[in-house]
Design a protein around this motif. Structure first.
Motif, PDB file in Angstrom:
ATOM      1  N   ARG A  32       0.822  -1.212   0.000  1.00 42.17           N
ATOM      2  CA  ARG A  32       0.000   0.000   0.000  1.00 42.17           C
ATOM      3  C   ARG A  32       0.854   1.259   0.000  1.00 42.17           C
ATOM      4  NH1 ARG A  32      -4.483  -1.701   4.547  1.00 42.17           N
ATOM      5  NH2 ARG A  32      -5.757  -3.001   3.184  1.00 42.17           N
ATOM      6  N   GLN A  38       2.782   0.421  -5.849  1.00 36.19           N
ATOM      7  CA  GLN A  38       1.994   0.745  -4.665  1.00 36.19           C
ATOM      8  C   GLN A  38       0.507   0.756  -5.010  1.00 36.19           C
ATOM      9  OE1 GLN A  38       3.500   4.227  -2.620  1.00 36.19           O
ATOM     10  NE2 GLN A  38       5.610   3.527  -2.814  1.00 36.19           N
ATOM     11  N   TYR A  39      -0.183  -0.270  -4.503  1.00 35.92           N
ATOM     12  CA  TYR A  39      -1.620  -0.418  -4.747  1.00 35.92           C
ATOM     13  C   TYR A  39      -2.276  -1.024  -3.521  1.00 35.92           C
ATOM     14  CZ  TYR A  39      -0.744   0.538  -9.659  1.00 35.92           C
ATOM     15  OH  TYR A  39      -0.364   1.144 -10.828  1.00 35.92           O
ATOM     16  N   ASP A  40      -3.566  -0.723  -3.362  1.00 35.67           N
ATOM     17  CA  ASP A  40      -4.380  -1.278  -2.283  1.00 35.67           C
ATOM     18  C   ASP A  40      -5.261  -2.364  -2.889  1.00 35.67           C
ATOM     19  OD1 ASP A  40      -6.180  -1.881  -0.288  1.00 35.67           O
ATOM     20  OD2 ASP A  40      -6.689   0.198   0.182  1.00 35.67           O
ATOM     21  N   GLN A  46      -7.974  -0.868  -8.235  1.00 39.70           N
ATOM     22  CA  GLN A  46      -6.518  -0.834  -8.061  1.00 39.70           C
ATOM     23  C   GLN A  46      -5.880  -2.181  -8.399  1.00 39.70           C
ATOM     24  OE1 GLN A  46      -4.623   1.224  -4.865  1.00 39.70           O
ATOM     25  NE2 GLN A  46      -6.341   2.618  -4.541  1.00 39.70           N
ATOM     26  N   GLU A  49      -5.478  -1.986 -12.090  1.00 38.60           N
ATOM     27  CA  GLU A  49      -4.328  -1.138 -12.421  1.00 38.60           C
ATOM     28  C   GLU A  49      -3.018  -1.862 -12.119  1.00 38.60           C
ATOM     29  OE1 GLU A  49      -4.568   2.658 -10.495  1.00 38.60           O
ATOM     30  OE2 GLU A  49      -6.656   2.959 -11.100  1.00 38.60           O
ATOM     31  N   LEU A  50      -2.978  -2.607 -11.026  1.00 37.72           N
ATOM     32  CA  LEU A  50      -1.782  -3.349 -10.655  1.00 37.72           C
ATOM     33  C   LEU A  50      -1.410  -4.340 -11.747  1.00 37.72           C
ATOM     34  CD1 LEU A  50       0.392  -4.551  -8.803  1.00 37.72           C
ATOM     35  CD2 LEU A  50      -1.430  -5.810  -7.618  1.00 37.72           C
TER      36      LEU A  50
END
Length: 198
Positions: A32, A38-40, A46, A49-50
């Motif tokens: 995070r 950096q993704y949640d 997200q 997107e990751l």
């Protein structure tokens, strides 16, 4: 292999990173607030997107999951929902979205925990989450082949006894390095639908 490691900054994630990198794998770390990306993962958009950023990968390993600990009489519906989102749905979404993103014979390794089978006081949310995740792993394994999926279910870490040992009286701890080696087994082995308890 190119491996996406979720929760790379914690005690377990650090050990898993070291174990997999020592075997020559390319590790893309995710957190995070730290890591290569950096993704949640509790937010579905997200996760999308990751995967877009990570590109083609061979395996996804997760060492992340948050759950609240309170007596049942103090838990709220929101607490249980938080546990489900923080540990179960987030990892399910890694698989749901990841099936189309990883190699044809790639794998997923998720994290559950001993509380699915050996609950302690205040662990109802964690026990619920871990049990649900293990059931998902067994079900998903029969659908996603030849891709594989397993869960790692450790007890309390030896390195965490000072903080958490009192909650696990009489329960033998496990060194975090041993847990990390079980991730290696899951990633490099051939089994699927397994819950590796240690």
């Amino acid at each position: 292999m190119k491996i996406l490691l979720i929760g790379a900054n914690g005690k377990l994630g650090t050990a898993v990173h070291e174990a997999l990198a020592a075997r020559g794998h390319e590790i893309v770390t995710v957190g995070r607030t730290g890591g290569d990306l950096q993704y949640d993962i509790t937010v579905a958009a997200q996760v999308t997107e990751l995967y877009d950023r990570a590109g083609q990968i061979d395996a996804v390993v997760s060492a992340a999951g948050d759950v609240p600990y309170k007596p049942v009489t103090e838990m709220t519906p929101e607490d249980y929902t938080s546990a489900f989102h923080g540990k179960v749905l987030s990892q399910i979404d890694l698989v749901r979205q990841g099936v189309a993103r990883i190699a044809e014979r790639g794998s997923f390794t998720l994290i559950s925990g001993v509380l699915a089978h050996e609950p302690i006081p205040t662990s109802s949310a964690a026990s619920m989450a871990n049990g649900a995740l293990e059931a998902f792993v067994r079900a998903a394994a029969i659908e996603i082949a030849p891709q594989r999926i397993n869960a790692i279910s450790p007890t309390v870490f030896t390195e965490s006894l000072a903080e958490y040992g009192d909650f696990f009286p009489g329960v033998p701890p496990v060194p975090v390095a041993d847990v990390a080696q079980t991730y290696v087994r899951s990633v490099e082995g051939g089994q699927t639908g397994q819950v590796y308890a240690l």
